[in-house]
Design a protein around this motif. Structure first.
Motif, PDB file in Angstrom:
ATOM      1  N   PRO A  54       1.038  -1.279   0.012  1.00 30.19           N
ATOM      2  CA  PRO A  54       0.188   0.016  -0.065  1.00 30.19           C
ATOM      3  C   PRO A  54       0.799   1.230  -0.137  1.00 30.19           C
ATOM      4  N   ALA A  55       1.940   1.195   0.690  1.00 24.22           N
ATOM      5  CA  ALA A  55       2.713   2.615   0.905  1.00 24.22           C
ATOM      6  C   ALA A  55       3.385   2.891  -0.423  1.00 24.22           C
ATOM      7  N   LYS A  56       3.712   1.817  -1.349  1.00 21.86           N
ATOM      8  CA  LYS A  56       4.284   2.237  -2.723  1.00 21.86           C
ATOM      9  C   LYS A  56       3.210   2.161  -3.881  1.00 21.86           C
ATOM     10  N   SER A  57       1.757   2.159  -3.262  1.00 19.01           N
ATOM     11  CA  SER A  57       0.847   1.940  -4.544  1.00 19.01           C
ATOM     12  C   SER A  57      -0.277   3.041  -4.420  1.00 19.01           C
ATOM     13  N   LYS A  58      -1.012   3.151  -5.633  1.00 19.00           N
ATOM     14  CA  LYS A  58      -2.037   4.064  -5.205  1.00 19.00           C
ATOM     15  C   LYS A  58      -3.276   3.148  -5.519  1.00 19.00           C
ATOM     16  N   PHE A  59      -3.881   2.504  -4.601  1.00 19.95           N
ATOM     17  CA  PHE A  59      -5.221   1.748  -4.459  1.00 19.95           C
ATOM     18  C   PHE A  59      -6.481   2.521  -3.809  1.00 19.95           C
ATOM     19  N   GLU A  60      -7.354   2.269  -4.738  1.00 23.57           N
ATOM     20  CA  GLU A  60      -8.593   2.944  -4.222  1.00 23.57           C
ATOM     21  C   GLU A  60      -8.395   4.580  -4.290  1.00 23.57           C
ATOM     22  N   THR A  61      -7.591   5.139  -5.220  1.00 20.02           N
ATOM     23  CA  THR A  61      -7.269   6.541  -5.306  1.00 20.02           C
ATOM     24  C   THR A  61      -7.378   6.896  -6.593  1.00 20.02           C
ATOM     25  N   ASP A  62      -8.442   7.850  -6.932  1.00 22.52           N
ATOM     26  CA  ASP A  62      -8.771   8.093  -8.217  1.00 22.52           C
ATOM     27  C   ASP A  62      -7.609   8.927  -8.885  1.00 22.52           C
ATOM     28  N   VAL A  63      -7.166   8.571 -10.071  1.00 18.06           N
ATOM     29  CA  VAL A  63      -6.136   9.108 -10.767  1.00 18.06           C
ATOM     30  C   VAL A  63      -6.709   9.273 -12.381  1.00 18.06           C
TER      31      VAL A  63
END
Length: 261
Positions: A35-44
């Motif tokens: 999670p700390a290195k990812s964009k999960f459930e984050t709108d991009v």
């Protein structure tokens, strides 16, 4: 030195040489993204990675990004550490050709053969330095399993060479796809490069490319391999059973799967 000693020494040398030249297969669960290195459930850019429960998934869930296409920058990303190190002698720099197979669920393949079916891939040694350099580069991806100019629907798109059925057969649009799958003609290379893996620790990063609101592609497992063989569901399950049995106590980073547990 006796004859027996000489023979044993020769056999030992041959075993060591064979071990050094042995091919390697590494499976990766997408659920083990960090999670700390990812964009999960984050709108991009109108997309976000989500987890869904899918019939036919080996481990119950799969990951995709509903929304519009994002070919320019790859959108949100999931970063995953490979669960085992690449062995000495098995790296790209040792002359080994690594291939990335993805276990994909692509419901749009029931309607069209070349839409909403692609994802970007990057690899690197530390979760920070990547090949390709740019997120969203078309140099390394999974795309158009039957060819952009030969849009076959599932299950006819599965050629048994660069795309093979899972244990679901043709009941559901699940399949294993090679990153070298056809793009613009029979067995024309889709990706421009193969994933470079080096001795020791390696990471991979997934980004969204083609998508849709409902029929977006999902991914569950990746098989990195330099043995020239095809992946299978049985091999994937056996791989994870094996590494769980010998996994060391410490982990480099906390994964999404661990947080859920």
């Amino acid at each position: 030195m006796t004859t027996r000693t000489v023979i044993l020494s020769l056999l030992s040398g041959l075993m060591i040489a064979a071990s050094a030249l042995a091919d390697q297969v590494i499976y990766v669960k997408v659920s083990d993204f960090v999670p700390a290195k990812s964009k999960f459930e984050t709108d991009v850019g109108g997309n976000q990675w989500v987890e869904t429960n899918e019939p036919g998934a080996l481990f119950g869930t799969a990951y995709g990004g509903p929304g519009g296409n994002i070919p320019a920058n790859g959108g949100p990303h999931l970063t995953i550490k490979l669960p085992v190190d690449v062995k000495p002698g098995e790296a790209t720099s040792n002359g080994k050709d690594w291939v990335a197979w993805a276990r994909l669920y692509e419901p749009e393949s029931l309607n069209t053969g070349n839409l909403a079916n692609s994802m970007f891939l990057r690899v690197g040694p530390n979760g920070s330095d990547w090949t390709p350099d740019q997120r969203g580069s078309a140099d390394l991806l999974w795309n158009d399993v039957a060819g952009a100019n030969n849009a076959l629907l599932f299950p006819d798109a599965i050629d048994g060479i660069d795309a093979v059925f899972t244990d679901e057969g043709d009941a559901l649009p699940w399949f294993w796809e090679n990153h070298r799958a056809t793009a613009n003609g029979p067995r024309a290379p889709d990706s421009k490069i193969d994933p470079p893996l080096e001795v020791g620790e390696n990471w991979c990063e997934l980004s969204i490319r083609e998508s849709g609101i409902d029929n977006y592609p999902r991914i569950e497992v990746i098989s990195f391999r330099n043995d020239g063989a095809q992946p299978s569901d049985t091999e994937a399950v056996e791989f994870f059973d094996r590494i769980l049995a010998v996994r060391p106590g410490g982990k480099l980073a906390t994964s999404w799967a661990a947080l859920r547990r």
